[in-house]
Write a protein that holds these residues in place. Structure first.
Motif, PDB file in Angstrom:
ATOM      1  N   THR A  34       6.463  23.342 -11.593  1.00 36.29           N
ATOM      2  CA  THR A  34       6.989  22.060 -11.116  1.00 36.29           C
ATOM      3  C   THR A  34       8.461  21.878 -11.484  1.00 36.29           C
ATOM      4  O   THR A  34       9.245  21.368 -10.680  1.00 36.29           O
ATOM      5  CB  THR A  34       6.159  20.893 -11.693  1.00 36.29           C
ATOM      6  N   LEU A  35       8.847  22.306 -12.665  1.00 34.71           N
ATOM      7  CA  LEU A  35      10.199  22.017 -13.153  1.00 34.71           C
ATOM      8  C   LEU A  35      11.250  23.068 -12.801  1.00 34.71           C
ATOM      9  O   LEU A  35      12.433  22.750 -12.708  1.00 34.71           O
ATOM     10  CB  LEU A  35      10.175  21.806 -14.669  1.00 34.71           C
ATOM     11  N   VAL A  36      10.845  24.332 -12.646  1.00 35.62           N
ATOM     12  CA  VAL A  36      11.802  25.405 -12.345  1.00 35.62           C
ATOM     13  C   VAL A  36      11.842  25.609 -10.839  1.00 35.62           C
ATOM     14  O   VAL A  36      10.798  25.692 -10.214  1.00 35.62           O
ATOM     15  CB  VAL A  36      11.371  26.719 -13.054  1.00 35.62           C
ATOM     16  N   PRO A  37      12.979  25.693 -10.204  1.00 34.22           N
ATOM     17  CA  PRO A  37      14.337  25.686 -10.746  1.00 34.22           C
ATOM     18  C   PRO A  37      15.055  24.355 -10.589  1.00 34.22           C
ATOM     19  O   PRO A  37      16.203  24.238 -10.988  1.00 34.22           O
ATOM     20  CB  PRO A  37      15.039  26.746  -9.889  1.00 34.22           C
ATOM     21  N   ASP A  38      14.409  23.342 -10.015  1.00 34.22           N
ATOM     22  CA  ASP A  38      15.116  22.103  -9.692  1.00 34.22           C
ATOM     23  C   ASP A  38      15.460  21.224 -10.888  1.00 34.22           C
ATOM     24  O   ASP A  38      16.387  20.416 -10.806  1.00 34.22           O
ATOM     25  CB  ASP A  38      14.302  21.274  -8.692  1.00 34.22           C
ATOM     26  N   ALA A  41      16.249  25.271 -16.270  1.00 30.72           N
ATOM     27  CA  ALA A  41      16.526  26.691 -16.050  1.00 30.72           C
ATOM     28  C   ALA A  41      15.324  27.520 -16.475  1.00 30.72           C
ATOM     29  O   ALA A  41      14.686  27.230 -17.489  1.00 30.72           O
ATOM     30  CB  ALA A  41      17.751  27.111 -16.867  1.00 30.72           C
ATOM     31  N   PRO A  42      15.008  28.559 -15.714  1.00 29.98           N
ATOM     32  CA  PRO A  42      13.919  29.441 -16.134  1.00 29.98           C
ATOM     33  C   PRO A  42      14.287  30.149 -17.433  1.00 29.98           C
ATOM     34  O   PRO A  42      15.429  30.551 -17.631  1.00 29.98           O
ATOM     35  CB  PRO A  42      13.788  30.435 -14.975  1.00 29.98           C
ATOM     36  N   LEU A  47      12.608  24.360 -21.369  1.00 31.65           N
ATOM     37  CA  LEU A  47      11.336  24.716 -20.734  1.00 31.65           C
ATOM     38  C   LEU A  47      10.329  25.189 -21.777  1.00 31.65           C
ATOM     39  O   LEU A  47       9.164  24.780 -21.759  1.00 31.65           O
ATOM     40  CB  LEU A  47      11.546  25.782 -19.671  1.00 31.65           C
ATOM     41  N   ASP A  48      10.763  26.016 -22.704  1.00 30.95           N
ATOM     42  CA  ASP A  48       9.871  26.493 -23.764  1.00 30.95           C
ATOM     43  C   ASP A  48       9.372  25.345 -24.629  1.00 30.95           C
ATOM     44  O   ASP A  48       8.190  25.287 -24.980  1.00 30.95           O
ATOM     45  CB  ASP A  48      10.580  27.528 -24.642  1.00 30.95           C
ATOM     46  N   THR A 141      21.845  17.398 -15.831  1.00 27.15           N
ATOM     47  CA  THR A 141      21.662  17.626 -14.396  1.00 27.15           C
ATOM     48  C   THR A 141      21.583  19.126 -14.160  1.00 27.15           C
ATOM     49  O   THR A 141      22.321  19.897 -14.741  1.00 27.15           O
ATOM     50  CB  THR A 141      22.804  17.006 -13.575  1.00 27.15           C
ATOM     51  N   PHE A 142      20.660  19.496 -13.314  1.00 33.43           N
ATOM     52  CA  PHE A 142      20.429  20.915 -13.052  1.00 33.43           C
ATOM     53  C   PHE A 142      19.881  21.053 -11.651  1.00 33.43           C
ATOM     54  O   PHE A 142      19.199  20.176 -11.150  1.00 33.43           O
ATOM     55  CB  PHE A 142      19.417  21.489 -14.061  1.00 33.43           C
ATOM     56  N   GLY A 143      20.113  22.187 -11.031  1.00 36.32           N
ATOM     57  CA  GLY A 143      19.499  22.471  -9.751  1.00 36.32           C
ATOM     58  C   GLY A 143      20.386  22.211  -8.574  1.00 36.32           C
ATOM     59  O   GLY A 143      21.456  21.774  -8.593  1.00 36.32           O
TER      60      GLY A 143
END
Length: 143
Positions: A34-38, A41-42, A47-48, A141-143
């Motif tokens: 759901t969260l990667v990549p929008d 970051a992978p 994320l971890d 902000t990412f994506g």
């Protein structure tokens, strides 16, 4: 129940899983998918951290609530301005709620200490016999 916090966030996705141990892995995969990549970051620390917290919440749900005795649980992911939120909702624990304990010497009970260290803030809310445990993380902000 809509809380003040929920109105400031938009719901990204919800997943309902059976209350069995193998569902914990599926909760982590759901978070990543759901969260990667929008949104993150992978392979990143955020994320971890979020995956570890969802793992802890889902594991506790299965071990300590009716969800793990033939029930199910729900994972919800939310996003807002500079924040990501993960929630896990159980099917009730006879009125018991999550408690942060000082368990440095114990073999168990350290999970919520880890959650408190990783999340910007965390907590829980009651919905009748059910409990939703949530954690928020600062996100740029990412994506």
């Amino acid at each position: 129940m809509i809380t003040r916090e929920a109105r400031e966030l938009r719901l990204l996705a919800v997943l309902t899983l059976p209350g069995v141990e193998r569902s914990v892995r599926h909760a982590r995969l759901f978070l990543r998918d759901t969260l990667v990549p929008d949104h993150v970051a992978p392979g990143g620390e955020l994320l971890d951290d979020m995956a570890l917290v969802v793992d802890e919440f889902a594991g506790n749900c299965i071990k300590h609530t009716a969800s793990g005795r033939g029930g199910k649980f729900h994972v919800a992911l939310w996003a807002g301005d500079g924040v990501l939120r993960a929630e896990v909702s159980d099917e009730g624990a006879s009125g018991a709620r999550p408690v942060l304990r000082d368990a440095a010497d114990g073999e168990s009970g350290r999970g919520l200490l880890i959650v408190a260290a990783l999340a910007s803030r965390w907590g829980h809310r009651a919905d009748g016999p059910r409990t939703t445990v949530w954690a928020e993380f600062a996100a740029g902000t990412f994506g």
